[in-house]
Design an enzyme around this catalytic site. Structure first.
Site, mmCIF file in Angstrom:
data_model
loop_
_atom_site.group_PDB
_atom_site.id
_atom_site.type_symbol
_atom_site.label_atom_id
_atom_site.label_comp_id
_atom_site.label_asym_id
_atom_site.label_seq_id
_atom_site.Cartn_x
_atom_site.Cartn_y
_atom_site.Cartn_z
ATOM 1 N N ASP A 1 -72.868 8.838 -110.049
ATOM 2 C CA ASP A 1 -72.283 8.069 -108.955
ATOM 3 C C ASP A 1 -70.766 8.142 -109.049
ATOM 4 O O ASP A 1 -70.182 7.807 -110.086
ATOM 5 C CB ASP A 1 -72.746 6.614 -109.034
ATOM 6 C CG ASP A 1 -72.483 5.860 -107.743
ATOM 7 O OD1 ASP A 1 -72.459 6.497 -106.681
ATOM 8 O OD2 ASP A 1 -72.336 4.627 -107.796
ATOM 9 N N TYR B 1 -66.801 7.437 -107.106
ATOM 10 C CA TYR B 1 -66.021 6.295 -106.604
ATOM 11 C C TYR B 1 -65.003 6.840 -105.601
ATOM 12 O O TYR B 1 -63.825 6.543 -105.656
ATOM 13 C CB TYR B 1 -65.313 5.637 -107.802
ATOM 14 C CG TYR B 1 -64.857 4.213 -107.634
ATOM 15 C CD1 TYR B 1 -65.658 3.248 -107.039
ATOM 16 C CD2 TYR B 1 -63.610 3.820 -108.123
ATOM 17 C CE1 TYR B 1 -65.236 1.938 -106.936
ATOM 18 C CE2 TYR B 1 -63.171 2.510 -108.026
ATOM 19 C CZ TYR B 1 -63.999 1.570 -107.426
ATOM 20 O OH TYR B 1 -63.579 0.261 -107.329
ATOM 21 N N HIS C 1 -62.591 1.310 -100.442
ATOM 22 C CA HIS C 1 -63.419 0.439 -101.280
ATOM 23 C C HIS C 1 -62.734 0.185 -102.621
ATOM 24 O O HIS C 1 -62.667 -0.961 -103.084
ATOM 25 C CB HIS C 1 -64.791 1.076 -101.501
ATOM 26 C CG HIS C 1 -65.647 0.338 -102.483
ATOM 27 N ND1 HIS C 1 -66.240 -0.867 -102.196
ATOM 28 C CD2 HIS C 1 -65.993 0.639 -103.766
ATOM 29 C CE1 HIS C 1 -66.931 -1.287 -103.258
ATOM 30 N NE2 HIS C 1 -66.794 -0.388 -104.219
ATOM 31 N N GLU D 1 -74.462 -1.050 -101.634
ATOM 32 C CA GLU D 1 -73.320 -0.146 -101.521
ATOM 33 C C GLU D 1 -73.678 0.985 -100.569
ATOM 34 O O GLU D 1 -74.670 1.695 -100.781
ATOM 35 C CB GLU D 1 -72.915 0.420 -102.883
ATOM 36 C CG GLU D 1 -72.297 -0.621 -103.793
ATOM 37 C CD GLU D 1 -71.717 -0.039 -105.075
ATOM 38 O OE1 GLU D 1 -70.889 -0.720 -105.700
ATOM 39 O OE2 GLU D 1 -72.092 1.095 -105.426
ATOM 40 N N GLU E 1 -73.445 4.492 -99.280
ATOM 41 C CA GLU E 1 -73.032 5.770 -99.840
ATOM 42 C C GLU E 1 -73.772 6.918 -99.156
ATOM 43 O O GLU E 1 -74.776 6.720 -98.468
ATOM 44 C CB GLU E 1 -73.320 5.832 -101.344
ATOM 45 C CG GLU E 1 -72.677 4.728 -102.164
ATOM 46 C CD GLU E 1 -72.753 4.984 -103.660
ATOM 47 O OE1 GLU E 1 -72.832 6.179 -104.059
ATOM 48 O OE2 GLU E 1 -72.728 4.004 -104.434
ATOM 49 N N ASP F 1 -76.753 2.165 -103.441
ATOM 50 C CA ASP F 1 -76.719 1.926 -104.881
ATOM 51 C C ASP F 1 -76.568 0.421 -105.096
ATOM 52 O O ASP F 1 -75.461 -0.099 -105.207
ATOM 53 C CB ASP F 1 -75.575 2.701 -105.531
ATOM 54 C CG ASP F 1 -75.764 2.861 -107.020
ATOM 55 O OD1 ASP F 1 -76.919 2.925 -107.462
ATOM 56 O OD2 ASP F 1 -74.762 2.928 -107.745
ATOM 57 N N ARG G 1 -73.425 -7.915 -108.843
ATOM 58 C CA ARG G 1 -71.987 -8.064 -109.082
ATOM 59 C C ARG G 1 -71.675 -9.025 -110.228
ATOM 60 O O ARG G 1 -70.690 -8.825 -110.957
ATOM 61 C CB ARG G 1 -71.294 -8.548 -107.805
ATOM 62 C CG ARG G 1 -71.451 -7.630 -106.607
ATOM 63 C CD ARG G 1 -70.825 -6.280 -106.844
ATOM 64 N NE ARG G 1 -70.856 -5.461 -105.613
ATOM 65 C CZ ARG G 1 -70.499 -4.200 -105.557
ATOM 66 N NH1 ARG G 1 -70.092 -3.572 -106.652
ATOM 67 N NH2 ARG G 1 -70.555 -3.538 -104.423
ATOM 68 N N GLN H 1 -72.421 -7.229 -113.418
ATOM 69 C CA GLN H 1 -71.408 -6.186 -113.591
ATOM 70 C C GLN H 1 -70.087 -6.774 -114.080
ATOM 71 O O GLN H 1 -69.433 -6.209 -114.963
ATOM 72 C CB GLN H 1 -71.207 -5.451 -112.268
ATOM 73 C CG GLN H 1 -70.257 -4.263 -112.350
ATOM 74 C CD GLN H 1 -70.188 -3.508 -111.019
ATOM 75 O OE1 GLN H 1 -70.801 -3.893 -110.029
ATOM 76 N NE2 GLN H 1 -69.448 -2.428 -111.009
ATOM 77 N N TYR I 1 -69.121 -4.937 -117.666
ATOM 78 C CA TYR I 1 -68.597 -3.588 -117.417
ATOM 79 C C TYR I 1 -67.452 -3.181 -118.343
ATOM 80 O O TYR I 1 -67.158 -1.987 -118.481
ATOM 81 C CB TYR I 1 -68.176 -3.430 -115.958
ATOM 82 C CG TYR I 1 -66.800 -3.932 -115.611
ATOM 83 C CD1 TYR I 1 -65.738 -3.041 -115.450
ATOM 84 C CD2 TYR I 1 -66.572 -5.281 -115.408
ATOM 85 C CE1 TYR I 1 -64.476 -3.491 -115.105
ATOM 86 C CE2 TYR I 1 -65.317 -5.743 -115.071
ATOM 87 C CZ TYR I 1 -64.268 -4.840 -114.914
ATOM 88 O OH TYR I 1 -63.021 -5.295 -114.577
ATOM 89 N N LYS J 1 -76.244 -1.810 -112.463
ATOM 90 C CA LYS J 1 -76.414 -0.717 -111.515
ATOM 91 C C LYS J 1 -77.699 0.088 -111.737
ATOM 92 O O LYS J 1 -78.088 0.858 -110.862
ATOM 93 C CB LYS J 1 -75.219 0.256 -111.632
ATOM 94 C CG LYS J 1 -73.864 -0.390 -111.442
ATOM 95 C CD LYS J 1 -73.584 -0.692 -110.005
ATOM 96 C CE LYS J 1 -73.273 0.564 -109.242
ATOM 97 N NZ LYS J 1 -72.929 0.315 -107.836
ATOM 98 N N THR K 1 -81.782 2.292 -107.068
ATOM 99 C CA THR K 1 -81.004 3.058 -106.095
ATOM 100 C C THR K 1 -81.997 3.541 -105.044
ATOM 101 O O THR K 1 -83.080 4.023 -105.392
ATOM 102 C CB THR K 1 -80.299 4.256 -106.745
ATOM 103 O OG1 THR K 1 -79.420 3.791 -107.773
ATOM 104 C CG2 THR K 1 -79.511 5.053 -105.722
ATOM 105 N N GLU L 1 -66.821 -6.853 -100.540
ATOM 106 C CA GLU L 1 -65.617 -6.761 -99.712
ATOM 107 C C GLU L 1 -65.705 -7.664 -98.493
ATOM 108 O O GLU L 1 -64.740 -8.366 -98.146
ATOM 109 C CB GLU L 1 -65.409 -5.319 -99.269
ATOM 110 C CG GLU L 1 -65.215 -4.335 -100.400
ATOM 111 C CD GLU L 1 -65.445 -2.911 -99.931
ATOM 112 O OE1 GLU L 1 -64.489 -2.299 -99.431
ATOM 113 O OE2 GLU L 1 -66.586 -2.414 -100.064
#
Length: 439
Positions: free
Chosen positions: A137, A139, A144, A209, A211, A243, A247, A250, A254, A263, A267, A384
């Site tokens: 994955d 970024y 974002h 997410e 993607e 994905d 949060r 994470q 992370y 994560k 998916t 977001e």
């Protein structure tokens, strides 16, 4: 590579394909399906039907390179088909268009066998298109990355390396599923700022997410990089990708090594793989970098890739809650984004991934990372859209959402449009949230 297969005037004798929002004759994406009670097999979406490649082979409808490609695509995965590369794909695509064209010379003969060739898509089960050996994955959505960075580093949202190197991490291939499945809310360690110690339990801040997924075709040998000028040729096709992200888990776990349990629990992919050839009319130049941004390093810079390596796709995210279903309300549009907002091209992702000698294999999957635009109506995640949960959204049903709740269905749709060409789509990438296992 625009050719006769993209002619917008072409119509199919499969009447549901004509004017279809996603799967007209100009698209013909590949996937793995099983009819009621049947084994998984390769097929091609045409309108509301699926053409069975094995049945078409049995009828002797292919020859030469098209036959080789159809044989590779007719099994329980598309890995062997992906490995063949572009020329056999083009031969099979051209032959399929001729067979399905209402004005084709073999129209009457082929249509007589429609009962053996076609399965109604609504009666079939879809499977993962490939046996995915590895999943990475990225970024690559700079808006974002900036939006999320502002939540945690308001004065310096982008880290110094972002504009030089395509950032990515290795994900978990075993938990990738196909659209229309359910997603179990994960348990994990989470810690709010006001809490003295972490606790273990269901994620409180479950997110999506938006993607794109990129399937690898022909791979490279271990230790041998893929030059940027050849990288696009290693892409077998594209799909939509969600994905899912916990949060709160994470945020606690992370540092220092990055995403892990937040994560790897799920998916979701759309089931149909849209071929690069079908997307040829929708290729565009990579949008210019803002003034002052560094140019890509030489191993990531190719003039052809910069002029044709991006795609112009519209990407919608919708939510359907249990209350909305009960009231008969249509799904609520959360955002509308664009693949134009990716900072790196797909070829740059491939070239960078292999630049240190990593061997990519047919059927490996790359995610672009969350695709967001510069304005709230184009943000690709609830993180977001709700400013980290501080500004809840009001839905058409009157409900509020900071993050996803049990029973919510998240739907991603993608569409390619251009004047003078037939519009094509990806089909839906859909998943419904189930409660976490009891602790």
């Amino acid at each position: 590579m625009i050719d006769a297969t993209h002619d917008p005037a072409r119509q199919s004798w499969v009447t549901s394909a004509n004017g279809h929002a996603d799967f007209p004759i100009q698209n013909l994406p590949f996937g793995i399906f099983s009819p009621n009670g049947g084994a998984p097999r390769g097929g091609v979406a045409i309108g509301e039907e699926i053409l069975d490649l094995g049945a078409a082979l049995a009828l002797g409808l292919f020859a030469g390179a098209a036959s080789d490609a159809a044989q590779a695509a007719s099994g329980p995965t598309l890995n062997a088909f992906f490995a063949l590369g572009a020329e056999p794909r083009r031969a099979l695509r051209a032959r399929l268009v001729d067979l399905l064209d209402a004005a084709g010379q073999e129209h009457a003969t082929v249509e007589r066998h429609a009962g053996a060739l076609l399965h109604h898509a609504a009666d079939c089960r879809m499977h993962l298109p490939a046996a995915i050996g590895d999943y990475t994955d990225f970024y690559a959505g700079i808006s974002h990355a900036t939006n999320v960075g502002k939540l945690f580093r308001p004065d310096n949202p982008l880290l110094p390396n972002y504009k030089y190197v395509p950032i990515g991490y290795h994900g978990r291939a075993s938990s990738i599923g196909v659209s229309a499945g359910s997603v179990r809310r994960p348990n994990g360690q989470r810690k709010r700022a006001e809490e003295a110690e972490p606790s273990f339990g269901p994620s409180r801040n479950l997110d999506y997410e938006l993607e794109l997924g990129v399937f690898i075709g022909a791979g490279n040998a271990l230790g041998e990089p893929i030059p940027i000028g050849a990288a696009a040729g290693h892409i077998a096709g594209f799909c939509l990708l969600n994905d899912w992200s916990a949060r709160d888990i994470q945020g606690w776990e992370y540092q220092p090594l990055g995403p892990f349990l937040a994560k790897n629990f799920a998916t979701t992919l759309s089931p149909w793989v849209v071929m690069p050839e079908a997307l040829a009319p929708f290729r565009i130049a990579q949008p210019p970098r803002p003034e002052g941004d560094p140019a890509p390093l030489a191993y990531l810079m190719d003039a052809d890739d910069q002029s044709t390596g991006a795609l112009d796709l519209t990407l919608d995210v919708l939510i359907e809650t249990p209350a909305m279903r009960a009231q008969g309300l249509a799904p609520h549009l959360l955002s509308r984004g664009s693949s134009r907002d990716l900072y790196w091209t797909f070829a740059q992702l491939v070239a960078h991934h292999a630049s240190g000698g990593c061997n990519l294999n047919p059927g490996d999957l790359l995610g672009t990372g969350t695709i967001s635009g510069p304005t709230p109506d184009s943000f690709g995640s609830l993180l977001e859209l709700t400013q980290g949960g501080r500004a809840p959204l009001t839905l058409a049903s009157g409900e509020e959402r900071r993050f996803l709740e049990d029973g919510d269905t998240l739907i991603i749709q993608g569409r390619a449009t251009r004047d003078g060409f037939a519009s094509i789509g990806f089909g839906a990438c859909r998943g419904t949230i189930l409660p976490a296992p009891a602790v």
